[in-house]
Design an enzyme around this catalytic site. Structure first.
Site, PDB file in Angstrom:
ATOM      1  N   GLY A  72       0.773  -1.204   0.143  1.00  0.00           N
ATOM      2  CA  GLY A  72      -0.108  -0.017   0.172  1.00  0.00           C
ATOM      3  C   GLY A  72       0.729   1.312   0.097  1.00  0.00           C
ATOM      4  N   ASN A 153      -6.821   5.070   9.678  1.00  0.00           N
ATOM      5  CA  ASN A 153      -6.353   3.802   9.952  1.00  0.00           C
ATOM      6  C   ASN A 153      -6.496   3.901  11.555  1.00  0.00           C
ATOM      7  OD1 ASN A 153      -4.478   5.858   9.241  1.00  0.00           O
ATOM      8  ND2 ASN A 153      -2.993   4.349  10.201  1.00  0.00           N
ATOM      9  N   GLN A 181      -7.563   1.252   4.451  1.00  0.00           N
ATOM     10  CA  GLN A 181      -8.774   0.667   5.535  1.00  0.00           C
ATOM     11  C   GLN A 181     -10.141   0.798   5.073  1.00  0.00           C
ATOM     12  OE1 GLN A 181      -7.507  -0.179   8.686  1.00  0.00           O
ATOM     13  NE2 GLN A 181      -5.400   0.074   8.290  1.00  0.00           N
ATOM     14  N   SER A 201      -4.207  -2.150  -0.227  1.00  0.00           N
ATOM     15  CA  SER A 201      -3.224  -3.130   0.342  1.00  0.00           C
ATOM     16  C   SER A 201      -3.492  -4.536   0.450  1.00  0.00           C
ATOM     17  CB  SER A 201      -2.631  -2.518   1.587  1.00  0.00           C
ATOM     18  OG  SER A 201      -1.608  -3.648   2.186  1.00  0.00           O
ATOM     19  N   GLY A 202      -3.005  -5.641   0.437  1.00  0.00           N
ATOM     20  CA  GLY A 202      -3.205  -6.957   0.592  1.00  0.00           C
ATOM     21  C   GLY A 202      -3.409  -7.378   2.240  1.00  0.00           C
ATOM     22  N   HIS A 203      -2.519  -7.230   3.105  1.00  0.00           N
ATOM     23  CA  HIS A 203      -2.320  -7.757   4.406  1.00  0.00           C
ATOM     24  C   HIS A 203      -3.332  -7.002   5.349  1.00  0.00           C
ATOM     25  CE1 HIS A 203       0.142  -4.741   6.715  1.00  0.00           C
ATOM     26  NE2 HIS A 203       0.133  -4.335   5.649  1.00  0.00           N
ATOM     27  N   THR A 239       9.634  -8.633 -12.040  1.00  0.00           N
ATOM     28  CA  THR A 239       9.062  -9.896 -12.299  1.00  0.00           C
ATOM     29  C   THR A 239       7.853  -9.788 -11.255  1.00  0.00           C
ATOM     30  OG1 THR A 239      10.682 -10.906 -13.404  1.00  0.00           O
ATOM     31  CG2 THR A 239       9.048 -12.367 -12.195  1.00  0.00           C
ATOM     32  N   CYS A 326       4.927   3.907  19.905  1.00  0.00           N
ATOM     33  CA  CYS A 326       5.842   3.333  20.632  1.00  0.00           C
ATOM     34  C   CYS A 326       6.972   2.582  19.845  1.00  0.00           C
ATOM     35  CB  CYS A 326       5.451   2.742  21.727  1.00  0.00           C
ATOM     36  SG  CYS A 326       4.102   1.312  21.061  1.00  0.00           S
TER      37      CYS A 326
END
Ligand code: PLP
Length: 394
Positions: A72, A153, A181, A201-203, A239, A326
């Site tokens: 992302g 987010n 998000q 974004s994928g994750h 690739t 943090c």
């Protein structure tokens, strides 16, 4: 307690079983290079094109408008730098964004301003919303691009993207939205919502880490992201990450098909969580109560240090996140919470609980039982809480 209560789905998600099984053949027998000509290469190429169709269908785009990226963050970098670098020659050197974007946008904007571009950072209301009227007044003749995130987010607030898109369209300015998000939480349709560029974004939606996509509306020209081979129509060489792209396709398809079901299931859980936690003395909900995604609860507990809260929750098997940065080793509180007007000491005592497909009603009950005694313990040890109660500080 060996069961993990995972309430950090805005940070990342588990790869789903369907995504993993769709990916496995491309890590094993179908390992061909998509640019080659024999059977296992052609099937890898076909799998990428199928994933492109799935991603496009999820957001109302054409397959030829989808470009796969490494994450992302890369999609955000490409959208901003690609447009500004391209339009510079036309004298368009101004970028409009907001004060509470993800760092993938904010740090890219900072880098562009070091190159000599001008950047306007729009304010965000206390409820965590961008006012479309502010976008309108910020647009100048030299404005190239407006970039406003779809869903924040940290606080989960949903921005009036279609309205902002309409303003940009009328002014002849390109509109990008970081929708990382938003996918799976709201219905996205780039045509009627007047979106020219969109990052995902994928994750964050049960695909693996390290894959994303940028939607670029047909006819929008921007500089290539990477030079090299002819992959991604020559705009983003290298690739392809075939297996992850296949996973992203399945994940976007699932996420977009299940928006209503996910919201119907998570909203009551989120509301129970928010109502339960607001019973804690002086707890504050961050972000608009209604105009937020069903997966997000973000609260501040004055007199509490966010990091200490997270460590104590971790000891009880709860994975969550705090508004303070943090992990970066910085003691600065979250720029998002400061942007909506929280004081430093309040922003420091913040907690984000982000629900997901695996969250159960039992998880919510467990968290509601676990948090109040932790807050009490931390406040009992806190000189800040003591001084707040002595009326020295509000
Ligand atoms: C996670 C996130 C990103 C970055 O995506 P990556 O794939 O982790 O690089 C960008 N924007 C928002 C709003 C995010 O939540």
């Amino acid at each position: 307690m060996n069961h993990l209560v995972y309430m950090d789905n805005s940070a990342t998600t588990r790869v789903s079983d369907r995504v993993l099984s769709a990916m496995l053949p491309y890590l094993k027998e179908e390992y061909g290079n998509p640019s080659s000509l024999y059977g296992i290469a052609r099937s890898a190429k076909a799998a990428i094109e199928r994933a492109r169709e799935q991603v496009a269908a999820g957001i109302g785009a054409l397959p030829t408008e989808i470009y796969f990226t490494g994450c992302g963050t890369e999609a955000d970098n490409w959208a901003l730098k690609g447009v500004l670098h391209r339009l510079k020659q036309k004298g368009k050197t101004h970028l409009i964004t907001t004060a509470f974007e993800h760092h993938a946008i904010l740090h890219t904007a900072e880098s562009l301003s070091k190159e000599g571009f001008t950047v306007t950072y729009l304010p965000v209301s206390h409820a965590g919303l961008v006012d479309p009227a502010d976008v309108k007044t910020a647009i100048r003749p030299e404005t190239a691009l407006v970039s406003v995130m779809y869903v924040n987010n940290e606080i989960g607030t949903i921005q009036p993207v279609a309205e902002i898109g309409a303003i940009c369209k009328q002014a002849g300015v390109l509109f990008h939205t970081d929708a990382v998000q938003a996918v799976g939480n709201v219905h996205i349709d780039v045509g009627p919502q007047n979106i020219d560029l969109l990052s995902l974004s994928g994750h964050k939606i049960h695909a693996p880490k390290g894959v994303g996509a940028l939607y670029i509306r047909k006819g929008v020209l921007l500089q290539n992201f990477m030079e090299g081979g002819a992959q991604e129509r020559g705009k983003r060489a290298g690739t392809e990450n075939v297996a992850s792209i296949v996973g992203l396709g399945v994940a976007v398809e699932e996420a977009c098909a299940n928006v209503d079901a996910k919201n119907a299931r998570l909203k009551p859980l989120r509301d129970k969580l928010i109502d339960g936690l607001l019973k804690i003395d002086r707890a504050i909900l961050n972000g608009d109560r209604d105009r937020r995604v069903a997966m997000n609860a973000n609260l501040s507990f004055p007199g509490v240090e966010g990091e200490s809260l997270l460590l104590m929750l971790d000891a009880k098997g709860v994975a969550a996140s705090s508004g303070s940065a943090c992990t970066s080793g910085s003691l600065d509180p979250s720029h998002v919470l400061l942007a909506i007007g929280l004081k430093h000491e309040i922003a420091h005592g913040s907690l984000r609980l982000s629900l997901g497909d695996d969250t159960t009603p039992e998880d919510v009950d467990y968290v509601l039982d676990t948090i109040p005694p932790i807050i009490k313990r931390l406040r009992d040890m806190s000189p800040l809480w003591e001084s707040m109660n002595a009326g020295k500080e509000a």
